[in-house]
Design an enzyme around this catalytic site. Structure first.
Site, PDB file in Angstrom:
ATOM      1  N   LYS A   1       0.844  -1.194   0.000  1.00 51.42           N
ATOM      2  CA  LYS A   1       0.000   0.000   0.000  1.00 51.42           C
ATOM      3  C   LYS A   1       0.880   1.245   0.000  1.00 51.42           C
ATOM      4  O   LYS A   1       1.471   1.598   1.016  1.00 51.42           O
ATOM      5  CB  LYS A   1      -0.934   0.047   1.208  1.00 51.42           C
ATOM      6  CG  LYS A   1      -2.050   1.072   0.971  1.00 51.42           C
ATOM      7  CD  LYS A   1      -2.652   1.663   2.222  1.00 51.42           C
ATOM      8  CE  LYS A   1      -1.830   2.765   2.824  1.00 51.42           C
ATOM      9  NZ  LYS A   1      -1.716   3.989   2.009  1.00 51.42           N
TER      10      LYS A   1
ATOM     11  N   CYS B   1      13.474  10.598   7.465  1.00 52.17           N
ATOM     12  CA  CYS B   1      13.477  10.070   8.828  1.00 52.17           C
ATOM     13  C   CYS B   1      14.840  10.274   9.474  1.00 52.17           C
ATOM     14  O   CYS B   1      14.939  10.412  10.678  1.00 52.17           O
ATOM     15  CB  CYS B   1      13.082   8.603   8.822  1.00 52.17           C
ATOM     16  SG  CYS B   1      13.995   7.644   7.637  1.00 52.17           S
TER      17      CYS B   1
ATOM     18  N   GLU C   1      10.038  15.822  15.936  1.00 52.79           N
ATOM     19  CA  GLU C   1      10.418  15.615  14.540  1.00 52.79           C
ATOM     20  C   GLU C   1       9.640  16.622  13.682  1.00 52.79           C
ATOM     21  O   GLU C   1       8.414  16.597  13.636  1.00 52.79           O
ATOM     22  CB  GLU C   1      10.067  14.190  14.102  1.00 52.79           C
ATOM     23  CG  GLU C   1      10.409  13.938  12.648  1.00 52.79           C
ATOM     24  CD  GLU C   1      10.158  12.504  12.208  1.00 52.79           C
ATOM     25  OE1 GLU C   1       9.038  12.010  12.397  1.00 52.79           O
ATOM     26  OE2 GLU C   1      11.088  11.892  11.664  1.00 52.79           O
TER      27      GLU C   1
ATOM     28  N   GLU D   1       9.877   1.088  10.708  1.00 51.36           N
ATOM     29  CA  GLU D   1      10.915   2.111  10.525  1.00 51.36           C
ATOM     30  C   GLU D   1      10.221   3.442  10.754  1.00 51.36           C
ATOM     31  O   GLU D   1       9.395   3.864   9.937  1.00 51.36           O
ATOM     32  CB  GLU D   1      11.469   2.076   9.100  1.00 51.36           C
ATOM     33  CG  GLU D   1      12.152   0.784   8.723  1.00 51.36           C
ATOM     34  CD  GLU D   1      13.472   0.572   9.437  1.00 51.36           C
ATOM     35  OE1 GLU D   1      13.982   1.535  10.053  1.00 51.36           O
ATOM     36  OE2 GLU D   1      13.973  -0.554   9.396  1.00 51.36           O
TER      37      GLU D   1
HETATM   38  P1  NAI Z   1       1.928   8.217   8.343  1.00 52.13           P
HETATM   39  O1  NAI Z   1       2.906   7.470   9.165  1.00 52.13           O
HETATM   40  O2  NAI Z   1       0.557   8.334   8.882  1.00 52.13           O
HETATM   41  O3  NAI Z   1       1.840   7.523   6.876  1.00 52.13           O
HETATM   42  C1  NAI Z   1       2.700   6.523   6.424  1.00 52.13           C
HETATM   43  C2  NAI Z   1       1.901   5.401   5.785  1.00 52.13           C
HETATM   44  O4  NAI Z   1       1.027   4.842   6.760  1.00 52.13           O
HETATM   45  C3  NAI Z   1       1.002   5.836   4.626  1.00 52.13           C
HETATM   46  O5  NAI Z   1       0.974   4.829   3.631  1.00 52.13           O
HETATM   47  C4  NAI Z   1      -0.363   5.925   5.285  1.00 52.13           C
HETATM   48  O6  NAI Z   1      -1.410   5.734   4.373  1.00 52.13           O
HETATM   49  C5  NAI Z   1      -0.306   4.786   6.275  1.00 52.13           C
HETATM   50  N1  NAI Z   1      -1.238   4.888   7.396  1.00 52.13           N
HETATM   51  C6  NAI Z   1      -1.746   6.007   7.973  1.00 52.13           C
HETATM   52  N2  NAI Z   1      -2.572   5.682   8.989  1.00 52.13           N
HETATM   53  C7  NAI Z   1      -2.587   4.333   9.064  1.00 52.13           C
HETATM   54  C8  NAI Z   1      -3.235   3.399   9.921  1.00 52.13           C
HETATM   55  N3  NAI Z   1      -4.064   3.795  10.903  1.00 52.13           N
HETATM   56  N4  NAI Z   1      -3.023   2.092   9.727  1.00 52.13           N
HETATM   57  C9  NAI Z   1      -2.184   1.662   8.760  1.00 52.13           C
HETATM   58  N5  NAI Z   1      -1.549   2.500   7.916  1.00 52.13           N
HETATM   59  C10 NAI Z   1      -1.738   3.817   8.065  1.00 52.13           C
HETATM   60  O7  NAI Z   1       2.567   9.627   8.044  1.00 52.13           O
HETATM   61  P2  NAI Z   1       1.876  10.954   7.419  1.00 52.13           P
HETATM   62  O8  NAI Z   1       0.548  11.177   8.045  1.00 52.13           O
HETATM   63  O9  NAI Z   1       1.949  10.887   5.954  1.00 52.13           O
HETATM   64  O10 NAI Z   1       2.891  12.076   7.936  1.00 52.13           O
HETATM   65  C11 NAI Z   1       2.799  12.599   9.235  1.00 52.13           C
HETATM   66  C12 NAI Z   1       4.164  12.732   9.864  1.00 52.13           C
HETATM   67  O11 NAI Z   1       4.769  11.466   9.928  1.00 52.13           O
HETATM   68  C13 NAI Z   1       5.159  13.558   9.105  1.00 52.13           C
HETATM   69  O12 NAI Z   1       5.043  14.906   9.418  1.00 52.13           O
HETATM   70  C14 NAI Z   1       6.464  13.002   9.595  1.00 52.13           C
HETATM   71  O13 NAI Z   1       6.824  13.606  10.814  1.00 52.13           O
HETATM   72  C15 NAI Z   1       6.175  11.563   9.829  1.00 52.13           C
HETATM   73  N6  NAI Z   1       6.636  10.696   8.736  1.00 52.13           N
HETATM   74  C16 NAI Z   1       7.777   9.985   8.918  1.00 52.13           C
HETATM   75  C17 NAI Z   1       8.273   9.197   7.899  1.00 52.13           C
HETATM   76  C18 NAI Z   1       9.527   8.433   8.060  1.00 52.13           C
HETATM   77  O14 NAI Z   1      10.118   8.005   7.079  1.00 52.13           O
HETATM   78  N7  NAI Z   1       9.982   8.216   9.270  1.00 52.13           N
HETATM   79  C19 NAI Z   1       7.625   9.129   6.591  1.00 52.13           C
HETATM   80  C20 NAI Z   1       6.394   9.875   6.513  1.00 52.13           C
HETATM   81  C21 NAI Z   1       5.954  10.638   7.553  1.00 52.13           C
END
Ligand code: NAI
Ligand code: MG
Length: 487
Positions: free
Chosen positions: A184, A294, A391, A260
């Site tokens: 996904k 990250c 972050e 991660e």
């Molecule tokens: P997110 O962690 O919510 O999204 C990442 C993935 O998880 C996406 O594919 C999303 O559709 C999925 N997802 C969201 N809610 C879910 C749930 N309840 N169950 C299963 N999958 C789910 O991150 P988002 O909302 O895009 O960004 C928010 C913050 O997260 C950013 O500001 C940043 O601080 C952090 N982030 C960190 C990342 C990293 O590589 N460590 C990457 C992206 C965001």
């Protein structure tokens, strides 16, 4: 700035299930935006839980039956090499897709995302026929051996910051070890995963082995994380969502979980460092991908003796960053991923100002349209300020002063995260001391963001569970079976 509205170069709008392109059962689609313009440029299928069920069923039957089950390691390797070649041959198109969908500067994805993704497929292709067991000497008249078998159906949930690379980090080891996968992609950046789905078909990877469901996290992502027939979930994203994924795994079938997650990585500059290198390394370590990494070195600790000079040079370097259209190869700095991220980053900049940090450059949006935030540098940041603790995931550098190495290590470790750290010094003893004391999964010495598919990557503490890449990463896609024979 004048950014052209590019049309989507490729028909999207379907899910990949069983090597066939199908509509979402609801018939629903959603828009993916170009972050440089804020406008829609493609629509994709919106998977619901029924679609996730279909994709998981396809992955299950490919795992239990069909040609994949009988595919040798050598043949799995060949299929992965073929997929790598197809991605490599279409490199320009794929980097262009990520530029449009993620706002990622094309020069960066040509230099980093694409080569690392291809290298990752090839690295794990090489492992596919080298997953060996062991003979274990045990007491008594027994012959005991171990085999490493695939786990089964893997659900992979990936973020928007490195779309092509995160696909590779999940698909390549999962397939090398003999698993099947339901991927996904993030709702902000589904397009390159759909294009790679076409290459999956073209490479003749058996049907059901790789499935791609586009959709929203709380619906499609959640359905995958709590699915009773998914054996492992591999997640990259925020710590908060990682917690939800782990909880869903715990409350359903105790599927294996690798996470991660986020970071607040210390990048430590001693006064005896090569200052040119340290300034450049800290700059790229933070501003790469507009700070949406990250591993972003978002706490730059600088020794008192060189603090003022370092700050001055870092501000000049940030000001020189070229902001513009991600599709223009001269651009170094593109937009943030979306409006929500833009607002979150602007709120952090306000918090920095309110807490009394010195804003030396940037701090504002760049254009009327799109999600651009100027490279921003704060000096005189102290440990308890919000910008030094949370972050930010945006182009905001916080430069913090330190005096001695003892206090430094304690302060560097005073965070819930533990993803990465770096140290800049000409003193090898000091470098090792920091490397051994800092609680982080990756430590870079006189370099930053050096990645290889052969080198394990992952977090201590709340930055994650498990490792990706390398042999450690491969092991997270197998179950160990112990077989004992009376002789
Ligand atoms: P997110 O962690 O919510 O999204 C990442 C993935 O998880 C996406 O594919 C999303 O559709 C999925 N997802 C969201 N809610 C879910 C749930 N309840 N169950 C299963 N999958 C789910 O991150 P988002 O909302 O895009 O960004 C928010 C913050 O997260 C950013 O500001 C940043 O601080 C952090 N982030 C960190 C990342 C990293 O590589 N460590 C990457 C992206 C965001
Ligand atoms: Mg998009």
């Amino acid at each position: 700035m004048g950014i052209a509205a590019h049309p989507c170069p490729f028909p999207s709008g379907k899910l990949l299930i069983n090597n066939r392109w199908v509509d979402a059962e609801s018939g629903k689609t959603f828009a993916t935006l170009n972050p440089a313009t804020g406008r829609e440029f493609a629509r994709v299928a919106e998977a619901g839980s029924a679609d996730v069920d279909r994709a998981v069923a396809a992955a299950r039957s490919a795992f239990e039956m069909g040609p994949w089950r009988r595919c040798s390691g050598v043949d799995r390797g060949k299929l992965l090499y073929r997929l790598a070649d197809l991605i490599d041959e279409h490199a320009e198109e794929l980097t262009y897709l990520d530029a449009l969908d993620a706002g990622k500067p094309i020069a960066e994805s040509r230099a980093v995302d694409l080569p690392l993704a291809v290298a990752c497929y090839r690295y794990f292709a090489g492992w596919a026929d080298k997953i060996q067991g062991q003979v274990i000497p045990i007491s008594g008249s027994y012959f005991c051996y171990l085999v490493h078998e695939p786990i089964g159906v893997v659900g992979a949930i990936i973020p928007w910051n490195f779309p092509l690379l995160m696909q590779a980090w999940k698909i390549a080891p999962a397939l090398a070890a003999g698993n099947t996968i339901v991927l996904k992609p993030a709702e902000q950046t589904p397009l390159s995963a759909l294009r790679v789905g076409e290459f999956v078909i073209e490479a003749d990877i058996p049907r059901g082995v790789v499935n791609v469901v586009t959709g929203f996290g709380p619906v499609a992502g959640d359905a995958l994380a709590r699915h009773m027939d998914v054996d492992k979930v591999a997640f990259t994203g925020s710590t908060e969502t990682g917690r939800l994924v782990m909880q869903a795994a715990a409350l359903s079938n105790l599927k294996r979980v690798t996470l991660e997650l986020g970071g607040k990585s210390p990048n430590i500059v001693f006064a005896d460092a090569d200052l040119d290198q340290a300034v450049e390394g800290a700059h790229l370590g933070l501003f790469f991908n507009q700070g949406q990494c990250c591993t972003a070195g978002s706490r730059v600790f600088v020794e008192d003796k060189c603090y003022d000079e370092f700050v001055e040079r870092s501000v000049a370097r940030a000001r020189a960053r070229v902001i513009g259209d991600p599709c223009d190869p001269r651009t170094g700095h593109g937009p943030l991923i979306d409006q929500a991220q833009l607002e979150a980053v602007m709120a952090y900049i306000d918090a920095g100002k309110r807490d009394g940090a010195a804003l030396l450059c940037g701090g504002e949006r760049v254009a009327q349209e799109g999600c651009f935030v100027a490279p921003t540098v704060f000096a005189n940041v102290s440990d308890e300020m919000t910008i030094a603790r949370e972050e930010i995931f945006g182009p905001v550098m916080s430069i913090i002063r330190f005096k001695g190495v003892n206090e430094l290590i304690e302060r560097a470790n005073a965070t819930r995260y533990g993803l990465a750290a770096a140290v800049w010094t000409r003193d090898i003893g000091k470098a090792h001391r920091v490397a051994s004391s800092v609680r982080a999964g990756t430590v870079w010495i006189n370099c930053y963001d050096v990645f290889s598919p052969a080198a394990p990557f992952g977090g201590f503490k709340q930055s994650g569970i498990g490792r990706e890449l390398g042999q450690n990463g491969l092991q997270q896609y197998t179950e160990t079976k112990t077989v004992t024979i009376r002789v």
